[in-house]
Each structure stands twice: as C-alpha cells, then as structure tokens.
Design a protein around this motif. Structure first.
Motif, PDB file in Angstrom:
ATOM      1  N   ASP A   1      -1.221  -0.260   5.899  1.00  0.00           N
ATOM      2  CA  ASP A   1      -1.572   0.272   7.227  1.00  0.00           C
ATOM      3  C   ASP A   1      -3.067   0.124   7.511  1.00  0.00           C
ATOM      4  OD1 ASP A   1      -2.264   2.265   5.333  1.00  0.00           O
ATOM      5  OD2 ASP A   1      -2.240   3.792   6.904  1.00  0.00           O
ATOM      6  N   GLY A   2      -3.768  -0.608   6.644  1.00  0.00           N
ATOM      7  CA  GLY A   2      -5.195  -0.838   6.859  1.00  0.00           C
ATOM      8  C   GLY A   2      -6.027   0.236   6.192  1.00  0.00           C
TER       9      GLY A   2
ATOM     10  N   PHE B   1      -0.064   5.150   0.795  1.00  0.00           N
ATOM     11  CA  PHE B   1      -0.240   6.190   1.825  1.00  0.00           C
ATOM     12  C   PHE B   1      -0.306   5.583   3.229  1.00  0.00           C
ATOM     13  CE2 PHE B   1      -1.805   8.324  -2.005  1.00  0.00           C
ATOM     14  CZ  PHE B   1      -1.037   9.480  -1.948  1.00  0.00           C
ATOM     15  N   GLY B   2       0.527   6.105   4.100  1.00  0.00           N
ATOM     16  CA  GLY B   2       0.552   5.615   5.475  1.00  0.00           C
ATOM     17  C   GLY B   2       1.362   4.338   5.637  1.00  0.00           C
ATOM     18  N   THR B   3       1.828   3.804   4.516  1.00  0.00           N
ATOM     19  CA  THR B   3       2.653   2.591   4.567  1.00  0.00           C
ATOM     20  C   THR B   3       4.070   2.935   4.117  1.00  0.00           C
ATOM     21  OG1 THR B   3       0.725   1.184   4.207  1.00  0.00           O
ATOM     22  CG2 THR B   3       2.876   0.225   3.720  1.00  0.00           C
TER      23      THR B   3
ATOM     24  N   ASP C   1       0.877  -1.169   0.000  1.00  0.00           N
ATOM     25  CA  ASP C   1       0.000   0.000   0.000  1.00  0.00           C
ATOM     26  C   ASP C   1       0.923   1.230   0.000  1.00  0.00           C
ATOM     27  OD1 ASP C   1      -2.208   1.815   0.642  1.00  0.00           O
ATOM     28  OD2 ASP C   1      -1.379   1.809   2.681  1.00  0.00           O
TER      29      ASP C   1
HETATM   30 MG   LIG Z   1      -2.730   3.328   3.527  1.00  0.00          MG
END
Ligand SMILES: [Mg+2]
Length: 234
Positions: free
Chosen positions: A174-175, A9-11, A7
């Motif tokens: 990150d889910g 974004f955020g990962t 993933d």
């Molecule tokens: Mg993400």
C-alpha cells in the motif's frame, strides 16, 4: 511470474483497523502505569528502533518505553502490559476482508507467497498463531533482519526464501517506506494498493514513495486481475 511478495500492514491487514492503534496503546499505557500521551510519543518516535530489534522482545521494549516515560514497572505489571499490547496488536492486524481467501486462491493458482514487513516484535512473536502463517511460504520481518524497507537485502532475502528469482516476483504493497522503489530496484514487479476507499490510507504511509509503480489497484481483492492478465513469460 511465479511468486508474490506482500507488504503486511495496510495491504493484507484491514486499513480500517489502523484506528484501533491509539486505543490499543492507551490500554498498554494503563497496564504499564504510564500516561497515555507520553507512551504514545515514546512508541511513535521509537518505531525505527522497535522495527529493527534494537530493544529486543515486546517485554524488553515495553520496559524501555516505560523508562522513557519515567516509570519502572514491576515484573507482574510488565507481564500484564505485554499481554495487553499483544491483544491490541491483534486488533490492528486483523485481516482485510477477502485477504485470506485471496492468499488461498493465489497459492492454488501456483504462486509462491511471502510477507515482507517492517514490523516490531509483536507481529514476530504472534506470527505462528495468526491466520496468515499457514497461508504463506516465507516471511521476512524487519525486526528479525534488523533492516527496514527499502533495504535491498530484505527483498533479496524474500526471493531467496521463496526459491524464486526476484525478477519473477510481484511485490504488492500500500506504499510507504519507499517499498515500491525498493522492490523495483531489487528486480521485482511492483503493484500499488491505493486503498482509495479508506480514509486512513495515508496515515499508514510513513516515508511514502515518490516513484509511482506501473501497476495500481484500489483494493487488494483486485490483485488476481493484474497478476493473471500480466502473467506473461519474461
Ligand atoms: Mg503497508
């Protein structure tokens, strides 16, 4: 396991950079000549459309967002707003500390790497100039594919572009977007990055998974311990 699908974004990006999003949108609104609050609402509520290419490129999308705010920007104003929007997007996608080195290390260890992202036009347009581009072997962007996670076609496309069966791919995220459930259904082996140390972690999780992946790490930099320790033939 021969490949890792990330993933974005955020990962791979710094979760702390999410705080730059509102500032970025405010700057774009000013360039477009629309009220910041109205622009924020237009952008926030249109993500499902923007992430599946409904409005086209960033220029066409910003024209539509302005229209929803009751404004028709002049061409030069629209162009300026596109530049501001891209500058803001670059801030929001800055790499997580250690992420680029991690990608290099995993590739050197023999893994094929892909990015699978629910994203709008900005990332796709800028991608070749980002520091991520040369570090992965394949990309699957919702804006181009016109589907969002957890659509099984996205995972199948990632595996196909990597040339690795889905069963031999890790999926790391990150889910949000029920991405781990989607990866599991596709046959991939999901790893959750909890971002436990980041106060904005939850804000990055739109449509969160109710299903808990079998592997979880608090920070992406712990990934080698999982993919190496569990890297047994299947
Ligand atoms: Mg993400």
């Amino acid at each position: 396991m021969r490949a890792i699908v990330f993933d974005f974004f955020g990962t791979l990006t710094d979760p702390a950079a999410e705080t730059a999003r509102r500032t970025s949108f405010t700057a774009t609104a000013a360039a477009l000549g629309v009220p910041a609050a109205a622009f924020w609402t237009a952008m926030s509520t249109s993500f499902p459309e923007r992430a599946t290419g409904v409005h086209g490129d960033t220029r066409a999308t910003l024209r539509e967002m302005a229209r929803r705010c009751g404004v028709t920007p002049a061409d030069d104003q629209l162009l300026a707003a596109v530049r501001v929007q891209h500058a803001g997007a670059e801030q929001v996608r800055r790499p997580r500390p250690g992420a680029l080195q991690l990608l290099d290390d995993l590739r050197r260890a023999g893994f094929r790497l892909a990015v699978l992202s629910d994203c709008s036009s900005e990332l796709v347009e800028a991608w070749p100039r980002t520091p991520y581009a040369t570090r992965v072997d394949a990309t699957v962007f919702s804006w181009q594919e016109r589907h969002r996670k957890p659509d099984p076609r996205l995972y199948a496309t990632a595996a196909a572009r990597l040339g690795v069966p889905a069963e031999l791919c890790w999926f790391v995220g990150d889910g949000g977007s029920r991405e781990h459930q989607g990866a599991h259904t596709a046959g991939m082996r999901p790893v959750l990055v909890t971002n436990a140390a980041h106060p904005h972690a939850a804000a990055l999780r739109d449509d969160p998974d109710t299903w808990r992946p079998p592997y979880a790490i608090d920070d992406l930099t712990a990934l080698p311990t999982v993919v190496t320790a569990a890297n047994v033939p299947t």
